[in-house]
Design an enzyme around this catalytic site. Structure first.
Site, PDB file in Angstrom:
ATOM      1  N   ARG A   1       6.496  -5.552   4.576  1.00  0.00           N
ATOM      2  CA  ARG A   1       6.870  -4.903   5.833  1.00  0.00           C
ATOM      3  C   ARG A   1       6.185  -5.659   6.967  1.00  0.00           C
ATOM      4  NH1 ARG A   1       4.638   0.489   8.627  1.00  0.00           N
ATOM      5  NH2 ARG A   1       6.202   0.596  10.251  1.00  0.00           N
TER       6      ARG A   1
ATOM      7  N   ARG B   1      -0.921   8.684  19.917  1.00  0.00           N
ATOM      8  CA  ARG B   1      -0.345   7.925  21.046  1.00  0.00           C
ATOM      9  C   ARG B   1       0.319   8.877  22.026  1.00  0.00           C
ATOM     10  NH1 ARG B   1       2.711   4.541  17.011  1.00  0.00           N
ATOM     11  NH2 ARG B   1       1.129   3.192  16.105  1.00  0.00           N
TER      12      ARG B   1
ATOM     13  N   ASN C   1       2.578  -3.360   2.190  1.00  0.00           N
ATOM     14  CA  ASN C   1       2.523  -2.972   3.597  1.00  0.00           C
ATOM     15  C   ASN C   1       1.053  -2.950   4.006  1.00  0.00           C
ATOM     16  OD1 ASN C   1       2.644  -1.749   6.086  1.00  0.00           O
ATOM     17  ND2 ASN C   1       3.600   0.146   5.374  1.00  0.00           N
TER      18      ASN C   1
ATOM     19  N   HIS D   1       9.825   1.160  13.478  1.00  0.00           N
ATOM     20  CA  HIS D   1      10.305   2.088  12.439  1.00  0.00           C
ATOM     21  C   HIS D   1      11.756   1.782  12.069  1.00  0.00           C
ATOM     22  CE1 HIS D   1       7.400   5.584  13.741  1.00  0.00           C
ATOM     23  NE2 HIS D   1       6.809   4.753  12.889  1.00  0.00           N
TER      24      HIS D   1
ATOM     25  N   GLU E   1      11.243   3.716   3.050  1.00  0.00           N
ATOM     26  CA  GLU E   1      11.208   2.357   3.577  1.00  0.00           C
ATOM     27  C   GLU E   1      10.921   1.347   2.465  1.00  0.00           C
ATOM     28  OE1 GLU E   1       8.615   4.428   6.288  1.00  0.00           O
ATOM     29  OE2 GLU E   1       8.867   2.755   7.669  1.00  0.00           O
TER      30      GLU E   1
END
Ligand code: ADP
Length: 402
Positions: A92, A242, A7, A181, A386
């Site tokens: 990913r 964010r 990733n 996600h 994940e």
């Protein structure tokens, strides 16, 4: 069968090596500050936590050199004898756009989709691509598989993914909600179905991923039907840095005050959220400590964070045909007791009865409810994984294409 999961972020390479016979993690780690003199490599393997090595530019000048350093370090530490032991590599990839749902062996077509979608995910797809190209050079014998973060969200209906904007923006520029996600929401949905002893096609859930980035998915019959992130990961919940939901006119207003597009972009993506409101930190642990010490701005940041989550759960509750559970995951969802309590208490009217003892007991990777047995609406903690899902997808896709 050994599967290597990669990733790549703009300045980091996270990795895990799995033995897929029993799905154990042989090694995991990360290189941080790639491209700088301070690049460090941290590997954990077989219960041994090697102290982070400063590899600097020599070992981490870019993603390709970084990846080679990681593979060499795994060999020198006896994790593997040779790179040839790796039988598949899972990557990913954040944005697959409209073209890619599901996981795919990386060929020229998949590479061009990832490249095309760099425009929509300028912070994520370019480093993902750099990682893929580096890994394909360093591990050339193994098949490489792209697992798209947008994939689980490809089932959103038009009423959820379209914005009420001129159609031409959608047709010509593909402006719509994509969501992110997805791999985490997919993992959590499957795991929760097993926990509830239900078929995946029978579960109705609200899955809430709370890490540095935060997102929520409404899942009906095992499929995503709405999601909080949008064209980019900026929309929706309040996140570490964010802003989440915002009147778009704020952007125009700040532009009229003389800010450039790039400055507004940086402000909304990197200087907003928990960091922006608290003026202190994007890390929930720091903020909770500050709240305990009486910091009012930190308290407001945390309040806003929880309020937005509760509001979204309320709206997803109304669009789902039924609701089996609200599921919390990610660093904050898995660990942060006051935030979990705030969410449970905030949705008490939907039938959630908070259980303080369960909240305290369900940490450090534990799975289970933080509501009472007679709670009409269970709130569950389900740790995300994940990387394992990427490894499983890689194994499946490789087997299918053999
Ligand atoms: P990322 O999105 O980068 O993968 P994580 O899922 O690790 O991030 O989540 C990071 C967030 O989780 C941070 O805000 C951090 O403070 C929070 N977190 C991690 N561990 C704990 C803990 N034990 N208590 C409270 N918050 C925690």
């Amino acid at each position: 069968m050994k599967i290597f999961v990669v990733n790549c972020g703009s300045s980091s390479i996270k990795f895990q090596l799995f033995d897929m016979i029993d799905e154990t993690v042989i090694a995991r780690g990360q290189m941080e500050r790639v491209g700088t003199d301070e690049a460090t490599l941290h590997i954990t393997s077989d219960g041994m936590d090697f102290a982070p090595d400063v590899v600097g530019k020599t070992g981490g000048e870019n993603h390709r050199i970084g990846l080679k350093t990681i593979l060499d370090a795994m060999i020198s530490r006896g994790v593997i004898e040779a790179v040839s032991e790796i039988e598949g590599v899972g990557h990913r990839v954040v944005h697959g756009g409209r073209e890619m749902s599901g996981s795919h062996v990386i060929d020229d077509e998949v590479l061009s989709v990832i490249k095309r979608n760099c425009e929509l995910a300028p912070l994520h797809n370019p480093p993902n691509l750099a990682g893929i190209e580096a890994a394909m050079e360093e591990i050339p014998h193994a098949p490489h598989v792209a697992v798209f973060d947008t994939a689980f969200l490809a089932t959103l209906p038009p009423k959820a993914y379209r914005y009420a904007i001129p159609e031409q923006w959608y047709q010509e520029h593909h402006v719509r909600k994509y969501g992110f996600h997805g791999t985490s929401h997919r993992w959590v949905t499957r795991r929760t179905a097993r926990l509830l002893k239900k078929n995946i096609s029978d579960v109705n859930l609200i899955t809430v991923h709370l890490g540095n980035g935060c997102s929520m998915t409404a899942v009906a019959g095992g499929k995503a039907v709405d999601h909080s992130m949008g064209l980019t990961p900026l929309e929706g919940l309040v996140m570490g840095t964010r802003c989440g939901d915002l009147d778009p006119a704020v952007v125009l207003y700040m532009a009229s005050k003389g800010m450039s597009v790039a400055e507004i972009d940086t402000a909304l993506n990197k200087q907003s959220g928990l960091l922006g409101v608290s003026g202190r930190s994007n890390d929930m642990r720091d903020l909770l400590e500050a709240v305990a010490a009486g910091d009012k701005k930190a308290a407001l940041a945390v309040e806003l964070f929880v309020y937005r989550i509760v509001k979204y759960i309320g709206s997803y509750y109304t669009i789902l045909p039924a609701l089996d559970a609200v599921v919390l995951t990610g660093g904050i969802g898995e660990n942060s007791l006051p935030i979990r309590e705030g969410i449970c208490r905030g949705i008490a009217r939907l039938g959630a009865k908070f259980d303080a003892a369960r909240n305290e007991a369900t940490v450090e990777g534990k799975i289970g409810p933080i509501t009472t047995d007679d709670s009409e609406l269970p709130v569950l903690i389900v740790p995300t994984n994940e990387e394992l899902l990427i490894a499983r997808d890689t194994k499946t896709v490789v087997a299918e294409t053999d």
